[in-house]
Design a protein around this motif. Sequence first.
Motif, PDB file in Angstrom:
ATOM      1  N   GLY A  57       0.802  -1.220   0.000  1.00  0.00           N
ATOM      2  CA  GLY A  57       0.000   0.000   0.000  1.00  0.00           C
ATOM      3  C   GLY A  57       0.831   1.263   0.000  1.00  0.00           C
ATOM      4  O   GLY A  57       0.332   2.347  -0.273  1.00  0.00           O
ATOM      5  N   ASN A  58       2.115   1.141   0.316  1.00  0.00           N
ATOM      6  CA  ASN A  58       3.025   2.287   0.353  1.00  0.00           C
ATOM      7  C   ASN A  58       3.949   2.322  -0.854  1.00  0.00           C
ATOM      8  O   ASN A  58       4.921   3.058  -0.860  1.00  0.00           O
ATOM      9  CB  ASN A  58       3.870   2.256   1.625  1.00  0.00           C
ATOM     10  CG  ASN A  58       3.031   2.380   2.861  1.00  0.00           C
ATOM     11  OD1 ASN A  58       1.971   2.992   2.835  1.00  0.00           O
ATOM     12  ND2 ASN A  58       3.480   1.799   3.952  1.00  0.00           N
ATOM     13  N   ARG A  59       3.674   1.523  -1.849  1.00  0.00           N
ATOM     14  CA  ARG A  59       4.579   1.374  -2.987  1.00  0.00           C
ATOM     15  C   ARG A  59       4.492   2.516  -3.997  1.00  0.00           C
ATOM     16  O   ARG A  59       5.436   2.775  -4.723  1.00  0.00           O
ATOM     17  CB  ARG A  59       4.288   0.046  -3.676  1.00  0.00           C
ATOM     18  CG  ARG A  59       5.509  -0.405  -4.378  1.00  0.00           C
ATOM     19  CD  ARG A  59       5.840  -1.812  -4.427  1.00  0.00           C
ATOM     20  NE  ARG A  59       6.374  -2.379  -3.222  1.00  0.00           N
ATOM     21  CZ  ARG A  59       6.299  -3.652  -2.959  1.00  0.00           C
ATOM     22  NH1 ARG A  59       5.687  -4.460  -3.778  1.00  0.00           N
ATOM     23  NH2 ARG A  59       6.832  -4.129  -1.869  1.00  0.00           N
ATOM     24  N   PHE A  60       3.370   3.222  -4.040  1.00  0.00           N
ATOM     25  CA  PHE A  60       3.175   4.280  -5.031  1.00  0.00           C
ATOM     26  C   PHE A  60       2.984   5.605  -4.308  1.00  0.00           C
ATOM     27  O   PHE A  60       1.950   5.852  -3.695  1.00  0.00           O
ATOM     28  CB  PHE A  60       1.987   3.947  -5.943  1.00  0.00           C
ATOM     29  CG  PHE A  60       2.226   2.671  -6.700  1.00  0.00           C
ATOM     30  CD1 PHE A  60       2.971   2.669  -7.863  1.00  0.00           C
ATOM     31  CD2 PHE A  60       1.747   1.456  -6.216  1.00  0.00           C
ATOM     32  CE1 PHE A  60       3.232   1.492  -8.550  1.00  0.00           C
ATOM     33  CE2 PHE A  60       1.997   0.273  -6.884  1.00  0.00           C
ATOM     34  CZ  PHE A  60       2.745   0.289  -8.055  1.00  0.00           C
ATOM     35  N   VAL A  61       4.019   6.448  -4.374  1.00  0.00           N
ATOM     36  CA  VAL A  61       4.094   7.671  -3.573  1.00  0.00           C
ATOM     37  C   VAL A  61       4.102   8.891  -4.487  1.00  0.00           C
ATOM     38  O   VAL A  61       4.799   8.913  -5.496  1.00  0.00           O
ATOM     39  CB  VAL A  61       5.388   7.655  -2.717  1.00  0.00           C
ATOM     40  CG1 VAL A  61       5.513   8.916  -1.882  1.00  0.00           C
ATOM     41  CG2 VAL A  61       5.439   6.406  -1.854  1.00  0.00           C
ATOM     42  N   ARG A  62       3.363   9.900  -4.088  1.00  0.00           N
ATOM     43  CA  ARG A  62       3.349  11.180  -4.810  1.00  0.00           C
ATOM     44  C   ARG A  62       4.085  12.202  -3.961  1.00  0.00           C
ATOM     45  O   ARG A  62       3.793  12.362  -2.778  1.00  0.00           O
ATOM     46  CB  ARG A  62       1.897  11.616  -5.017  1.00  0.00           C
ATOM     47  CG  ARG A  62       1.775  12.976  -5.667  1.00  0.00           C
ATOM     48  CD  ARG A  62       0.329  13.426  -5.719  1.00  0.00           C
ATOM     49  NE  ARG A  62       0.269  14.818  -6.128  1.00  0.00           N
ATOM     50  CZ  ARG A  62      -0.536  15.288  -7.061  1.00  0.00           C
ATOM     51  NH1 ARG A  62      -1.390  14.489  -7.650  1.00  0.00           N
ATOM     52  NH2 ARG A  62      -0.521  16.557  -7.380  1.00  0.00           N
ATOM     53  N   VAL A  63       5.041  12.917  -4.582  1.00  0.00           N
ATOM     54  CA  VAL A  63       5.790  13.959  -3.881  1.00  0.00           C
ATOM     55  C   VAL A  63       5.724  15.225  -4.728  1.00  0.00           C
ATOM     56  O   VAL A  63       6.006  15.196  -5.920  1.00  0.00           O
ATOM     57  CB  VAL A  63       7.268  13.563  -3.653  1.00  0.00           C
ATOM     58  CG1 VAL A  63       8.041  14.696  -2.977  1.00  0.00           C
ATOM     59  CG2 VAL A  63       7.375  12.284  -2.844  1.00  0.00           C
ATOM     60  N   GLY A  64       5.368  16.326  -4.090  1.00  0.00           N
ATOM     61  CA  GLY A  64       5.300  17.611  -4.788  1.00  0.00           C
ATOM     62  C   GLY A  64       3.873  18.009  -5.072  1.00  0.00           C
ATOM     63  O   GLY A  64       2.975  17.170  -5.125  1.00  0.00           O
ATOM     64  N   GLU A  65       3.700  19.291  -5.257  1.00  0.00           N
ATOM     65  CA  GLU A  65       2.364  19.856  -5.480  1.00  0.00           C
ATOM     66  C   GLU A  65       2.148  20.291  -6.912  1.00  0.00           C
ATOM     67  O   GLU A  65       1.062  20.690  -7.274  1.00  0.00           O
ATOM     68  CB  GLU A  65       2.153  21.052  -4.547  1.00  0.00           C
ATOM     69  CG  GLU A  65       2.205  20.689  -3.082  1.00  0.00           C
ATOM     70  CD  GLU A  65       1.168  19.663  -2.689  1.00  0.00           C
ATOM     71  OE1 GLU A  65       0.014  19.738  -3.167  1.00  0.00           O
ATOM     72  OE2 GLU A  65       1.508  18.766  -1.905  1.00  0.00           O
ATOM     73  N   GLY A  66       3.179  20.272  -7.725  1.00  0.00           N
ATOM     74  CA  GLY A  66       3.031  20.701  -9.110  1.00  0.00           C
ATOM     75  C   GLY A  66       3.028  22.199  -9.247  1.00  0.00           C
ATOM     76  O   GLY A  66       3.449  22.929  -8.361  1.00  0.00           O
ATOM     77  N   SER A  67       2.522  22.666 -10.339  1.00  0.00           N
ATOM     78  CA  SER A  67       2.525  24.082 -10.698  1.00  0.00           C
ATOM     79  C   SER A  67       1.555  24.870  -9.834  1.00  0.00           C
ATOM     80  O   SER A  67       0.439  24.441  -9.606  1.00  0.00           O
ATOM     81  CB  SER A  67       2.165  24.201 -12.171  1.00  0.00           C
ATOM     82  OG  SER A  67       1.726  25.473 -12.478  1.00  0.00           O
ATOM     83  N   GLU A  68       1.988  26.035  -9.374  1.00  0.00           N
ATOM     84  CA  GLU A  68       1.114  26.904  -8.586  1.00  0.00           C
ATOM     85  C   GLU A  68       0.539  28.033  -9.427  1.00  0.00           C
ATOM     86  O   GLU A  68      -0.230  28.841  -8.938  1.00  0.00           O
ATOM     87  CB  GLU A  68       1.892  27.490  -7.404  1.00  0.00           C
ATOM     88  CG  GLU A  68       2.297  26.441  -6.390  1.00  0.00           C
ATOM     89  CD  GLU A  68       3.033  27.044  -5.209  1.00  0.00           C
ATOM     90  OE1 GLU A  68       3.076  28.280  -5.087  1.00  0.00           O
ATOM     91  OE2 GLU A  68       3.562  26.267  -4.415  1.00  0.00           O
ATOM     92  N   ASP A  69       0.909  28.104 -10.691  1.00  0.00           N
ATOM     93  CA  ASP A  69       0.475  29.222 -11.522  1.00  0.00           C
ATOM     94  C   ASP A  69      -0.657  28.849 -12.483  1.00  0.00           C
ATOM     95  O   ASP A  69      -0.893  29.528 -13.464  1.00  0.00           O
ATOM     96  CB  ASP A  69       1.652  29.807 -12.287  1.00  0.00           C
ATOM     97  CG  ASP A  69       2.317  28.810 -13.225  1.00  0.00           C
ATOM     98  OD1 ASP A  69       1.813  27.679 -13.353  1.00  0.00           O
ATOM     99  OD2 ASP A  69       3.342  29.164 -13.819  1.00  0.00           O
ATOM    100  N   GLY A  70      -1.339  27.747 -12.197  1.00  0.00           N
ATOM    101  CA  GLY A  70      -2.472  27.358 -13.019  1.00  0.00           C
ATOM    102  C   GLY A  70      -2.126  26.536 -14.246  1.00  0.00           C
ATOM    103  O   GLY A  70      -3.022  26.102 -14.964  1.00  0.00           O
TER     104      GLY A  70
END
Length: 146
Positions: free
Chosen positions: A88-101
């Motif tokens: 269940g911990n094998r697929f991790v997302r890190v970061g929020e991506g673009s903040e400018d739309g």
Amino acid sequence: MALRRTAANAVNEEVFESFSMFHLAGLKDFSFMKKCQNVKDLRARLLVTGVGAGAGQCLWANEFEIGAVCAALGIVCLIIDNQAKETGNRFVRVGEGSEDGRKERFVILQRSRREHYDLVLSQGEETLGVFTKEELSDSARKLWQL
């Protein structure tokens, strides 16, 4: 060195306090904090390279460092963690991506051993290393709950 510098520059008092707390709680991945007395010390520690000090003396990428680089580049890292004990911990997302739309851009990394990461490339007509959400397969979107 630019990636290390990006992570080091992202260190502030809050990050220092969190890392210190993790060290005091006995988390072995934060044992390097025993030599860090302040933000400046931690920043300097993050800049140490394996070439300069030996592989065992430098810090490898962790979620904070990867997140700092993601923020600087405006991307999200999708990590396949082959070292995770629980599936269940094998697929991790890190970061929020673009903040400018702008559209989110994703990079897929595979953690293979210790803190070593390999870039995952597409195998279609065009080789891609950076993806939009639409370019990710349905199964990838499901695994990372996108």
